[in-house]
Motif scaffolding. Structure first.
Motif, PDB file in Angstrom:
ATOM      1  N   GLU A   1       0.829  -1.198   0.000  1.00  0.00           N
ATOM      2  CA  GLU A   1       0.000   0.000   0.000  1.00  0.00           C
ATOM      3  C   GLU A   1       0.867   1.252   0.000  1.00  0.00           C
ATOM      4  O   GLU A   1       1.673   1.450   0.900  1.00  0.00           O
ATOM      5  CB  GLU A   1      -0.896   0.037   1.240  1.00  0.00           C
ATOM      6  CG  GLU A   1      -1.905  -1.082   1.283  1.00  0.00           C
ATOM      7  CD  GLU A   1      -2.773  -1.024   2.532  1.00  0.00           C
ATOM      8  OE1 GLU A   1      -2.444  -0.270   3.467  1.00  0.00           O
ATOM      9  OE2 GLU A   1      -3.771  -1.738   2.563  1.00  0.00           O
ATOM     10  N   LEU A   2       0.692   2.021  -1.000  1.00  0.00           N
ATOM     11  CA  LEU A   2       1.329   3.331  -1.070  1.00  0.00           C
ATOM     12  C   LEU A   2       0.373   4.203  -1.872  1.00  0.00           C
ATOM     13  O   LEU A   2       0.207   4.006  -3.067  1.00  0.00           O
ATOM     14  CB  LEU A   2       2.692   3.253  -1.753  1.00  0.00           C
ATOM     15  CG  LEU A   2       3.444   4.564  -1.860  1.00  0.00           C
ATOM     16  CD1 LEU A   2       3.848   5.064  -0.479  1.00  0.00           C
ATOM     17  CD2 LEU A   2       4.675   4.404  -2.725  1.00  0.00           C
ATOM     18  N   PHE A   3      -0.305   5.090  -1.201  1.00  0.00           N
ATOM     19  CA  PHE A   3      -1.272   5.916  -1.899  1.00  0.00           C
ATOM     20  C   PHE A   3      -1.324   7.295  -1.275  1.00  0.00           C
ATOM     21  O   PHE A   3      -0.887   7.503  -0.157  1.00  0.00           O
ATOM     22  CB  PHE A   3      -2.666   5.270  -1.899  1.00  0.00           C
ATOM     23  CG  PHE A   3      -3.222   5.031  -0.524  1.00  0.00           C
ATOM     24  CD1 PHE A   3      -3.999   5.993   0.098  1.00  0.00           C
ATOM     25  CD2 PHE A   3      -2.977   3.846   0.140  1.00  0.00           C
ATOM     26  CE1 PHE A   3      -4.511   5.779   1.365  1.00  0.00           C
ATOM     27  CE2 PHE A   3      -3.488   3.615   1.403  1.00  0.00           C
ATOM     28  CZ  PHE A   3      -4.258   4.581   2.016  1.00  0.00           C
ATOM     29  N   VAL A   4      -1.851   8.212  -2.037  1.00  0.00           N
ATOM     30  CA  VAL A   4      -1.990   9.597  -1.605  1.00  0.00           C
ATOM     31  C   VAL A   4      -3.481   9.878  -1.455  1.00  0.00           C
ATOM     32  O   VAL A   4      -4.283   9.495  -2.308  1.00  0.00           O
ATOM     33  CB  VAL A   4      -1.353  10.553  -2.636  1.00  0.00           C
ATOM     34  CG1 VAL A   4      -1.574  12.000  -2.252  1.00  0.00           C
ATOM     35  CG2 VAL A   4       0.128  10.255  -2.789  1.00  0.00           C
ATOM     36  N   ASP A   5      -3.833  10.555  -0.381  1.00  0.00           N
ATOM     37  CA  ASP A   5      -5.220  10.940  -0.158  1.00  0.00           C
ATOM     38  C   ASP A   5      -5.743  11.681  -1.388  1.00  0.00           C
ATOM     39  O   ASP A   5      -5.034  12.518  -1.951  1.00  0.00           O
ATOM     40  CB  ASP A   5      -5.294  11.838   1.085  1.00  0.00           C
ATOM     41  CG  ASP A   5      -6.708  12.168   1.460  1.00  0.00           C
ATOM     42  OD1 ASP A   5      -7.254  13.156   0.912  1.00  0.00           O
ATOM     43  OD2 ASP A   5      -7.275  11.450   2.293  1.00  0.00           O
ATOM     44  N   PRO A   6      -6.949  11.378  -1.822  1.00  0.00           N
ATOM     45  CA  PRO A   6      -7.487  12.025  -3.028  1.00  0.00           C
ATOM     46  C   PRO A   6      -7.416  13.552  -3.015  1.00  0.00           C
ATOM     47  O   PRO A   6      -7.193  14.165  -4.055  1.00  0.00           O
ATOM     48  CB  PRO A   6      -8.943  11.544  -3.070  1.00  0.00           C
ATOM     49  CG  PRO A   6      -8.916  10.216  -2.377  1.00  0.00           C
ATOM     50  CD  PRO A   6      -7.878  10.366  -1.286  1.00  0.00           C
ATOM     51  N   ASP A   7      -7.560  14.173  -1.856  1.00  0.00           N
ATOM     52  CA  ASP A   7      -7.506  15.640  -1.783  1.00  0.00           C
ATOM     53  C   ASP A   7      -6.101  16.202  -1.990  1.00  0.00           C
ATOM     54  O   ASP A   7      -5.939  17.398  -2.200  1.00  0.00           O
ATOM     55  CB  ASP A   7      -8.038  16.126  -0.435  1.00  0.00           C
ATOM     56  CG  ASP A   7      -9.524  15.838  -0.255  1.00  0.00           C
ATOM     57  OD1 ASP A   7     -10.235  15.725  -1.289  1.00  0.00           O
ATOM     58  OD2 ASP A   7      -9.970  15.727   0.900  1.00  0.00           O
ATOM     59  N   ALA A   8      -5.076  15.341  -1.909  1.00  0.00           N
ATOM     60  CA  ALA A   8      -3.689  15.806  -2.027  1.00  0.00           C
ATOM     61  C   ALA A   8      -3.016  15.307  -3.307  1.00  0.00           C
ATOM     62  O   ALA A   8      -1.808  15.457  -3.466  1.00  0.00           O
ATOM     63  CB  ALA A   8      -2.894  15.341  -0.812  1.00  0.00           C
ATOM     64  N   ARG A   9      -3.775  14.742  -4.209  1.00  0.00           N
ATOM     65  CA  ARG A   9      -3.192  14.190  -5.436  1.00  0.00           C
ATOM     66  C   ARG A   9      -2.834  15.274  -6.440  1.00  0.00           C
ATOM     67  O   ARG A   9      -3.218  16.422  -6.311  1.00  0.00           O
ATOM     68  CB  ARG A   9      -4.162  13.180  -6.051  1.00  0.00           C
ATOM     69  CG  ARG A   9      -4.271  11.947  -5.172  1.00  0.00           C
ATOM     70  CD  ARG A   9      -5.140  10.885  -5.758  1.00  0.00           C
ATOM     71  NE  ARG A   9      -5.170   9.767  -4.806  1.00  0.00           N
ATOM     72  CZ  ARG A   9      -6.082   8.830  -4.809  1.00  0.00           C
ATOM     73  NH1 ARG A   9      -7.030   8.838  -5.717  1.00  0.00           N
ATOM     74  NH2 ARG A   9      -6.035   7.866  -3.918  1.00  0.00           N
ATOM     75  N   ASN A  10      -2.032  14.868  -7.429  1.00  0.00           N
ATOM     76  CA  ASN A  10      -1.581  15.739  -8.522  1.00  0.00           C
ATOM     77  C   ASN A  10      -0.650  16.848  -8.049  1.00  0.00           C
ATOM     78  O   ASN A  10      -0.639  17.944  -8.606  1.00  0.00           O
ATOM     79  CB  ASN A  10      -2.777  16.325  -9.290  1.00  0.00           C
ATOM     80  CG  ASN A  10      -3.640  15.247  -9.892  1.00  0.00           C
ATOM     81  OD1 ASN A  10      -3.126  14.320 -10.532  1.00  0.00           O
ATOM     82  ND2 ASN A  10      -4.938  15.325  -9.679  1.00  0.00           N
ATOM     83  N   ARG A  11       0.123  16.545  -7.019  1.00  0.00           N
ATOM     84  CA  ARG A  11       1.106  17.501  -6.499  1.00  0.00           C
ATOM     85  C   ARG A  11       2.506  16.892  -6.453  1.00  0.00           C
ATOM     86  O   ARG A  11       3.397  17.467  -5.846  1.00  0.00           O
ATOM     87  CB  ARG A  11       0.711  17.949  -5.093  1.00  0.00           C
ATOM     88  CG  ARG A  11      -0.610  18.667  -5.047  1.00  0.00           C
ATOM     89  CD  ARG A  11      -0.950  19.100  -3.647  1.00  0.00           C
ATOM     90  NE  ARG A  11      -2.345  19.518  -3.590  1.00  0.00           N
ATOM     91  CZ  ARG A  11      -3.017  19.659  -2.484  1.00  0.00           C
ATOM     92  NH1 ARG A  11      -2.452  19.436  -1.316  1.00  0.00           N
ATOM     93  NH2 ARG A  11      -4.274  20.035  -2.517  1.00  0.00           N
TER      94      ARG A  11
END
Length: 89
Positions: A23-33
């Protein structure tokens, strides 16, 4: 105690230890950065310095954005079919 989001295994095909990245993921609100790229680069650099021979992970077959990130960092497709077994309660 630190928790891990990966498992270290040993494989004949990789010639030694490899990482299965769970598991390695970025919270949807913090994506595309660029956060996901930085996290994955950190894992790659750490693994290389630890003598890890490879990293394996997976994503959904229709997740084009994530597949692009993985490919841009040198990951390649492994043709495989993953199986699972669940114990009944």
């Amino acid at each position: 105690m630190a928790s891990r989001f990966f498992n270290i295994g040993v494989s004949l095909s990789s010639g030694g230890p490899y990482i299965w990245l769970n598991e390695l993921f970025v919270d949807p609100d913090a994506r595309n950065r660029g956060i996901g790229r930085k996290l994955l680069l950190h894992v790659i650099y750490w693994a290389e310095n630890e003598g890890i021979k490879g990293i394996e992970l997976e994503t959904g077959i229709h997740n084009a954005v994530t597949k692009h990130l993985y490919n841009s960092l040198g990951f390649h497709d492994i043709i495989s079919k993953r199986y699972g077994f669940t114990f009944s309660s």
